[in-house]
Motif scaffolding. Structure first.
Motif, PDB file in Angstrom:
ATOM      1  N   GLU A  88       0.950  -1.343  -0.288  1.00 51.14           N
ATOM      2  CA  GLU A  88      -0.016   0.031  -0.209  1.00 51.14           C
ATOM      3  C   GLU A  88       0.502   1.308   0.154  1.00 51.14           C
ATOM      4  OE1 GLU A  88      -3.588   2.377  -0.210  1.00 51.14           O
ATOM      5  OE2 GLU A  88      -3.261  -0.156  -0.056  1.00 51.14           O
TER       6      GLU A  88
ATOM      7  N   SER B  83      -5.957  13.059  -0.767  1.00 55.79           N
ATOM      8  CA  SER B  83      -7.085  12.192  -1.582  1.00 55.79           C
ATOM      9  C   SER B  83      -6.676  10.627  -1.564  1.00 55.79           C
ATOM     10  CB  SER B  83      -6.228  12.466  -2.901  1.00 55.79           C
ATOM     11  OG  SER B  83      -5.045  12.265  -3.718  1.00 55.79           O
ATOM     12  N   GLN B  84      -5.013   9.620  -1.757  1.00 58.78           N
ATOM     13  CA  GLN B  84      -5.194   8.149  -1.440  1.00 58.78           C
ATOM     14  C   GLN B  84      -5.466   8.132  -0.324  1.00 58.78           C
ATOM     15  OE1 GLN B  84      -4.284   6.565  -3.766  1.00 58.78           O
ATOM     16  NE2 GLN B  84      -3.909   8.635  -5.779  1.00 58.78           N
ATOM     17  N   SER B  85      -5.697   8.803   0.422  1.00 57.08           N
ATOM     18  CA  SER B  85      -5.210   7.645   2.170  1.00 57.08           C
ATOM     19  C   SER B  85      -7.177   8.489   2.429  1.00 57.08           C
ATOM     20  CB  SER B  85      -5.382   8.361   3.360  1.00 57.08           C
ATOM     21  OG  SER B  85      -5.446  10.019   3.386  1.00 57.08           O
ATOM     22  N   ALA B  86      -7.967   9.314   1.913  1.00 57.87           N
ATOM     23  CA  ALA B  86      -8.860   9.630   2.226  1.00 57.87           C
ATOM     24  C   ALA B  86     -10.293   8.500   2.331  1.00 57.87           C
ATOM     25  CB  ALA B  86      -9.857  10.556   1.758  1.00 57.87           C
ATOM     26  N   PRO B  87     -10.040   7.976   1.058  1.00 53.78           N
ATOM     27  CA  PRO B  87     -11.574   6.781   1.413  1.00 53.78           C
ATOM     28  C   PRO B  87     -11.038   5.415   2.168  1.00 53.78           C
ATOM     29  CG  PRO B  87     -10.625   6.754  -1.057  1.00 53.78           C
ATOM     30  CD  PRO B  87      -9.246   7.514  -0.119  1.00 53.78           C
ATOM     31  N   LEU B  88     -10.019   5.082   3.150  1.00 50.20           N
ATOM     32  CA  LEU B  88      -8.809   4.309   3.994  1.00 50.20           C
ATOM     33  C   LEU B  88     -10.062   4.933   5.101  1.00 50.20           C
ATOM     34  CD1 LEU B  88      -7.912   1.900   4.547  1.00 50.20           C
ATOM     35  CD2 LEU B  88      -5.713   3.505   4.962  1.00 50.20           C
ATOM     36  N   ASN B  89      -9.698   6.307   5.301  1.00 47.37           N
ATOM     37  CA  ASN B  89     -10.094   6.706   6.834  1.00 47.37           C
ATOM     38  C   ASN B  89     -11.579   6.963   6.534  1.00 47.37           C
ATOM     39  OD1 ASN B  89      -9.806   8.275   9.063  1.00 47.37           O
ATOM     40  ND2 ASN B  89     -10.482  10.351   7.646  1.00 47.37           N
ATOM     41  N   LYS B  90     -12.426   6.842   5.271  1.00 46.86           N
ATOM     42  CA  LYS B  90     -14.053   7.084   5.332  1.00 46.86           C
ATOM     43  C   LYS B  90     -14.005   5.435   5.512  1.00 46.86           C
ATOM     44  CE  LYS B  90     -17.406   7.564   3.504  1.00 46.86           C
ATOM     45  NZ  LYS B  90     -18.066   8.233   1.625  1.00 46.86           N
ATOM     46  N   SER B  91     -13.816   4.280   5.419  1.00 44.42           N
ATOM     47  CA  SER B  91     -13.569   3.276   5.691  1.00 44.42           C
ATOM     48  C   SER B  91     -13.638   2.718   6.831  1.00 44.42           C
ATOM     49  CB  SER B  91     -12.832   2.088   5.004  1.00 44.42           C
ATOM     50  OG  SER B  91     -13.038   2.279   3.549  1.00 44.42           O
TER      51      SER B  91
END
Length: 300
Positions: free
Chosen positions: A166, A191-199
């Motif tokens: 990752e 922008s790359q870590s935002a989806p992971l943070n949301k999950s």
């Protein structure tokens, strides 16, 4: 060159290809020649049949016409320093740039066989065809064949795959984009870590609901449902032990690797910007920096 199915599973990490491309770019700008060639060594780990090419270092070499030879003394000194920093890594082979192996590459490969009995040869093509969709690199191994009673050695391409974790994927994406117009102080990796943070946030909410259910059950606010409790227990038993020393060490290593990749991406971006400045200065000043008139590169 015929492709063979190698007995090893060769994995190349993106950082290696990025380092080779950066090495070639700097060398090309310095010598003002798009046909320059660079050489280096590959390092990584080999476990059984699995070979991971993790790092690369530049190698000093001598050129006489079309013949290249590695400066073994300088390489051994650099290799010693590298292994002090990465004691688990070993020399796996060497790399070069070009469209296809050169006539003298077998001699270089025999030199690298001193450090690895079966060295891998990674070749990166810096000028691929415009309509090409394949990654412009290949890996070769030396094969010995017997023809009409004579022993012939030749370089044969072997299969490999690009493998990344990752942290490497985030760094590769970061380095492939020119970051402009972003807010000062804001990381370009957001922008790359935002989806992971949301999950992770959604997962935290679900875990909170389960904890509330267990607390209400324990306090007697709601009746016990043994089927649900058995499912929760089974789910908890499948979770890894989060308080073990091994987990803490692995988590800390992963965290440090992610920080290192971020720092490397920043260095790569700065190097690219410096290269652009040098090229513009050369265009304006007629080759003052690193030109043929005996100038030298400025100290940045």
């Amino acid at each position: 060159f015929h492709q063979i199915m190698s007995s090893e599973l060769v994995k190349v990490h993106p950082l290696v290809i990025m380092s080779i491309a950066d090495h070639y770019t700097r060398f090309k700008v310095k010598h003002k020649d798009p046909n320059v060639r660079v050489l280096g060594a590959l390092f990584g780990q080999q476990t059984g049949r699995e070979v991971d090419i993790l790092e690369s270092i530049e190698v000093s070499f001598k050129q006489e016409g079309d013949t290249y030879s590695i400066d073994t003394k300088s390489f051994e000194e650099d290799s010693k320093l590298f292994k002090e920093a990465y004691p688990a890594h070993e020399c796996l082979g060497w790399y070069s740039t070009g469209a296809a192996p050169f006539a003298g590459d077998l001699e270089i490969n025999k030199t690298m066989a001193t450090y690895n009995e079966r060295p891998l040869y990674l070749m990166l093509n810096p000028t691929p065809p415009e309509n090409s969709r394949d990654l412009p690199c290949a890996i070769y191994v030396e094969e010995v064949k017997v023809a009409q009673g004579n022993t012939i050695s030749e370089l044969t391409s072997c299969a490999f795959e690009i493998f990344s974790d990752e942290a490497e994927r985030i760094t590769a994406t970061y380095c492939s984009k020119v970051v402009t117009g972003h807010v000062k102080g804001e990381s370009a990796v957001v922008s790359q870590s935002a989806p992971l943070n949301k999950s992770l946030g959604a997962l935290g909410e679900r875990v909170g609901l389960l904890l509330k259910y267990l607390r209400d059950t324990q306090s007697g606010k709601i009746p016990k449902d043994h089927a649900i409790l058995r499912e929760l227990k089974g789910m908890c038993n499948r979770l890894p032990t989060m308080e073990s020393g091994e987990f803490e060490a692995d988590a800390l290593t992963e965290y440090n690797d992610a920080l290192l990749m971020t720092y490397l991406s920043s260095i790569t971006k700065g190097s690219n910007l410096a290269t652009e400045v040098v090229e513009k200065l050369n265009m304006m000043g007629g080759g003052v920096f690193g030109g043929r008139g005996g100038g030298r590169m400025p100290n940045w």
